[in-house]
Design a protein around this motif. Sequence first.
Motif, PDB file in Angstrom:
ATOM      1  N   ALA A 149       0.876   3.993  -3.040  1.00  0.00           N
ATOM      2  CA  ALA A 149       0.581   5.398  -2.725  1.00  0.00           C
ATOM      3  C   ALA A 149       1.703   6.314  -3.217  1.00  0.00           C
ATOM      4  O   ALA A 149       1.445   7.366  -3.815  1.00  0.00           O
ATOM      5  CB  ALA A 149       0.384   5.574  -1.220  1.00  0.00           C
ATOM      6  N   LEU A 150       2.946   5.896  -2.990  1.00  0.00           N
ATOM      7  CA  LEU A 150       4.082   6.700  -3.434  1.00  0.00           C
ATOM      8  C   LEU A 150       4.134   6.781  -4.954  1.00  0.00           C
ATOM      9  O   LEU A 150       4.436   7.826  -5.530  1.00  0.00           O
ATOM     10  CB  LEU A 150       5.394   6.092  -2.916  1.00  0.00           C
TER      11      LEU A 150
ATOM     12  N   GLY B  94       5.340  19.147   6.912  1.00  0.00           N
ATOM     13  CA  GLY B  94       6.444  18.811   6.016  1.00  0.00           C
ATOM     14  C   GLY B  94       6.168  17.590   5.155  1.00  0.00           C
ATOM     15  O   GLY B  94       6.786  17.399   4.130  1.00  0.00           O
TER      16      GLY B  94
ATOM     17  N   VAL C  51       6.307   4.382   6.056  1.00  0.00           N
ATOM     18  CA  VAL C  51       7.089   4.687   4.863  1.00  0.00           C
ATOM     19  C   VAL C  51       8.563   4.407   5.139  1.00  0.00           C
ATOM     20  O   VAL C  51       9.192   5.105   5.916  1.00  0.00           O
ATOM     21  CB  VAL C  51       6.904   6.150   4.421  1.00  0.00           C
TER      22      VAL C  51
ATOM     23  N   SER D 105       0.834  -1.211   0.000  1.00  0.00           N
ATOM     24  CA  SER D 105       0.000   0.000   0.000  1.00  0.00           C
ATOM     25  C   SER D 105       0.868   1.261   0.000  1.00  0.00           C
ATOM     26  O   SER D 105       0.523   2.253  -0.645  1.00  0.00           O
ATOM     27  CB  SER D 105      -0.987  -0.004   1.172  1.00  0.00           C
ATOM     28  N   VAL D 106       2.016   1.217   0.681  1.00  0.00           N
ATOM     29  CA  VAL D 106       2.903   2.389   0.680  1.00  0.00           C
ATOM     30  C   VAL D 106       3.499   2.617  -0.705  1.00  0.00           C
ATOM     31  O   VAL D 106       3.498   3.742  -1.213  1.00  0.00           O
ATOM     32  CB  VAL D 106       4.022   2.231   1.742  1.00  0.00           C
TER      33      VAL D 106
ATOM     34  N   ALA E 255      10.974  13.815   4.351  1.00  0.00           N
ATOM     35  CA  ALA E 255       9.859  14.278   5.179  1.00  0.00           C
ATOM     36  C   ALA E 255       8.823  13.176   5.382  1.00  0.00           C
ATOM     37  O   ALA E 255       8.117  13.159   6.393  1.00  0.00           O
ATOM     38  CB  ALA E 255       9.202  15.491   4.548  1.00  0.00           C
ATOM     39  N   LEU E 256       8.742  12.253   4.434  1.00  0.00           N
ATOM     40  CA  LEU E 256       7.727  11.198   4.532  1.00  0.00           C
ATOM     41  C   LEU E 256       8.099  10.124   5.536  1.00  0.00           C
ATOM     42  O   LEU E 256       7.262   9.317   5.919  1.00  0.00           O
ATOM     43  CB  LEU E 256       7.505  10.550   3.161  1.00  0.00           C
TER      44      LEU E 256
ATOM     45  N   SER F 276       3.124  20.504  -4.742  1.00  0.00           N
ATOM     46  CA  SER F 276       2.463  20.660  -6.040  1.00  0.00           C
ATOM     47  C   SER F 276       1.166  19.863  -6.118  1.00  0.00           C
ATOM     48  O   SER F 276       0.429  19.954  -7.094  1.00  0.00           O
ATOM     49  CB  SER F 276       3.403  20.249  -7.171  1.00  0.00           C
ATOM     50  N   MET F 277       0.863  19.074  -5.067  1.00  0.00           N
ATOM     51  CA  MET F 277      -0.396  18.345  -5.047  1.00  0.00           C
ATOM     52  C   MET F 277      -1.425  19.120  -4.228  1.00  0.00           C
ATOM     53  O   MET F 277      -1.076  19.879  -3.335  1.00  0.00           O
ATOM     54  CB  MET F 277      -0.200  16.944  -4.457  1.00  0.00           C
TER      55      MET F 277
ATOM     56  N   GLN G  54       1.542  11.848 -10.056  1.00  0.00           N
ATOM     57  CA  GLN G  54       0.793  13.103  -9.995  1.00  0.00           C
ATOM     58  C   GLN G  54       1.712  14.315 -10.062  1.00  0.00           C
ATOM     59  O   GLN G  54       1.401  15.305 -10.714  1.00  0.00           O
ATOM     60  CB  GLN G  54      -0.030  13.161  -8.708  1.00  0.00           C
ATOM     61  N   THR G  55       2.853  14.242  -9.365  1.00  0.00           N
ATOM     62  CA  THR G  55       3.742  15.406  -9.390  1.00  0.00           C
ATOM     63  C   THR G  55       4.474  15.492 -10.723  1.00  0.00           C
ATOM     64  O   THR G  55       4.743  16.574 -11.216  1.00  0.00           O
ATOM     65  CB  THR G  55       4.769  15.344  -8.246  1.00  0.00           C
TER      66      THR G  55
ATOM     67  N   ARG H 247      -3.886   6.281   1.708  1.00  0.00           N
ATOM     68  CA  ARG H 247      -3.390   5.108   0.972  1.00  0.00           C
ATOM     69  C   ARG H 247      -2.237   4.440   1.710  1.00  0.00           C
ATOM     70  O   ARG H 247      -2.137   3.209   1.739  1.00  0.00           O
ATOM     71  CB  ARG H 247      -2.933   5.514  -0.433  1.00  0.00           C
ATOM     72  N   ILE H 248      -1.343   5.261   2.296  1.00  0.00           N
ATOM     73  CA  ILE H 248      -0.239   4.691   3.073  1.00  0.00           C
ATOM     74  C   ILE H 248      -0.787   3.772   4.157  1.00  0.00           C
ATOM     75  O   ILE H 248      -0.235   2.727   4.442  1.00  0.00           O
ATOM     76  CB  ILE H 248       0.567   5.812   3.777  1.00  0.00           C
TER      77      ILE H 248
ATOM     78  N   LEU I 295       1.582   6.598  -7.099  1.00  0.00           N
ATOM     79  CA  LEU I 295       0.578   7.560  -7.568  1.00  0.00           C
ATOM     80  C   LEU I 295       1.028   8.994  -7.315  1.00  0.00           C
ATOM     81  O   LEU I 295       0.834   9.890  -8.143  1.00  0.00           O
ATOM     82  CB  LEU I 295      -0.757   7.310  -6.859  1.00  0.00           C
ATOM     83  N   ARG I 296       1.662   9.202  -6.162  1.00  0.00           N
ATOM     84  CA  ARG I 296       2.131  10.535  -5.817  1.00  0.00           C
ATOM     85  C   ARG I 296       3.200  11.027  -6.792  1.00  0.00           C
ATOM     86  O   ARG I 296       3.169  12.165  -7.249  1.00  0.00           O
ATOM     87  CB  ARG I 296       2.689  10.475  -4.389  1.00  0.00           C
TER      88      ARG I 296
ATOM     89  N   PHE J 147      -3.278  10.555  -0.286  1.00  0.00           N
ATOM     90  CA  PHE J 147      -1.973   9.895  -0.180  1.00  0.00           C
ATOM     91  C   PHE J 147      -1.770   9.276   1.198  1.00  0.00           C
ATOM     92  O   PHE J 147      -1.404   8.101   1.320  1.00  0.00           O
ATOM     93  CB  PHE J 147      -0.848  10.885  -0.494  1.00  0.00           C
TER      94      PHE J 147
ATOM     95  N   LYS K  17       3.107  20.799 -16.627  1.00  0.00           N
ATOM     96  CA  LYS K  17       4.530  20.534 -16.474  1.00  0.00           C
ATOM     97  C   LYS K  17       5.151  19.917 -17.720  1.00  0.00           C
ATOM     98  O   LYS K  17       6.360  19.835 -17.843  1.00  0.00           O
ATOM     99  CB  LYS K  17       4.770  19.632 -15.277  1.00  0.00           C
TER     100      LYS K  17
END
Lengths: 261, 222
Positions: free
Chosen positions: A18-19, B76, A103, A14-15, A96-97, B81-82, A25-26, B93-94, A21-22, B90, A32
């Motif tokens: 999620a990462l 943090g 994570v 799941s992590v 930061a995550l 950008s999201m 997205q960015t 989901r984690i 997709l993140r 997000f 961009k």
Amino acid sequence: MKAVHRSSFEIFSSVVSALFLREIQTRFGTKKGGYFWALFDAMLMVLIFAGLKSLVAEKSMPGIDFPVFLASGFLAFFMFKNIVNGAMGAFSANAALFNYRQVRPFDTLVSRVLVEILVSTMATLAFIGIGLYFEFNIAVKDFSMVILAVVWLVLFAFGFGLFSAVMATFFENYAKIVQVIMTPLLFISALMYTVESLPQALREIILYNPLVHFIEMIHGNFFTTLTTEYVDYSYMFFWTFIPLFAGLYLYRASEKRIIST
Amino acid sequence: MIELRHVSKYYPTDRGRKYVLENVSLRIPDGVNLGILGRNGAGKSTLLRMLGGIDFPSEGSIHSDNTFSWPMGLAGGFQGSMTGRQNVKFVCRIYGKSPGEIQKAIDYVQEFSEIGEYFDQPIKSYSSGMKSRLSFGLSLYFDFDYLIIDETLSVGDANFQNKAKTRLREKIERCNILLVSHGMAVLKELCDAGILLHEGKVYYYDDIKDAITAYTEINKPS
């Protein structure tokens, strides 16, 4: 209410998703031009070297459309480069995550590698489309061997990227060195020529570069007129597993330090 | 229960090791809301992060069967950008939430944070107050045995602060908190027991009032 207990594999998957997709997205978010940049590197190189070649106007590779030769090598090369660079920056970019205890640094690296694989696949499909449109000869001699070479290259890039990611966490200059090496690698990885076409002395030197073997394995199985006679599979094996195991070992030993720095 | 066994935490410096904690053994019983006191740089946040499992002792070990939140109010961890919505998704989901649960979380955070249409704007366009509201709401939605709170109770205007405190009090009915704060009133209001960190040592008090008294004592000019 107690939180539901999840197995470590459930948490990992799941992590990572999620990462993933993140990252998507960015990377491909609005405005961009992420789709364009995915193609840009390889396209630029193909145009430059195909252009140079047509100026010289020599026909050194009979039976091969030179732009196809260039594209097949550069796509693989940039996939390698992007996986290594992406993996190498994964820990610092996602520091930061690590405040979310699920994570783990390894997860951020895996998700970045998956994103790069996706981007490379899209770039390859776009190139196939372009090749078909301009009626280049893109027939493949041994499709399954080409795929094997690419998958093997992904494994090599993953191992080297993992090793580099750990090294870059503890040695500030490591990432810079790897990035500096990447540029000359472009010229010494048998991308615009075959090993066969080189003089004997140069041939022996260039075969120390592991990437040459991967690129030759791809070219030799792609084009009917080329062979894989210079490909040393045990050398490729060595370069795949030494960084991978060294990387895994170093990562295990230093995971906590990576999280808390 | 949380148990610290011979825990030391130090950072290497040019002049040897700088100890934040030195050989600390401690048991924190279940069902206790714990306040952590100490001067700036005494290692309060480090201890909090180690209790929450996102930092690690240099020596010794920490044992617990409980679940811990991320540091509450953490901004943090957001991707600039999201959008707010995407960031909430997000984090859900984690934690392996189903699409249905994710929708519930979105509704809750959207209602709580009161940031209106900014919820669908990139986080980098937020003020720091808006970021904290979003992150505070997100922390409140999830269920943990322990909520980890690091000095973030003073978010937003008076109206919002009241709302945040009310929700937090409701939350504490169902879970416990580990709170770092310099606000004695907040500590007295929310915590039962206290820990005082001073010069690498840890002092545990069953009553938060005693911890506050001891803390006031070390701050007296001598």
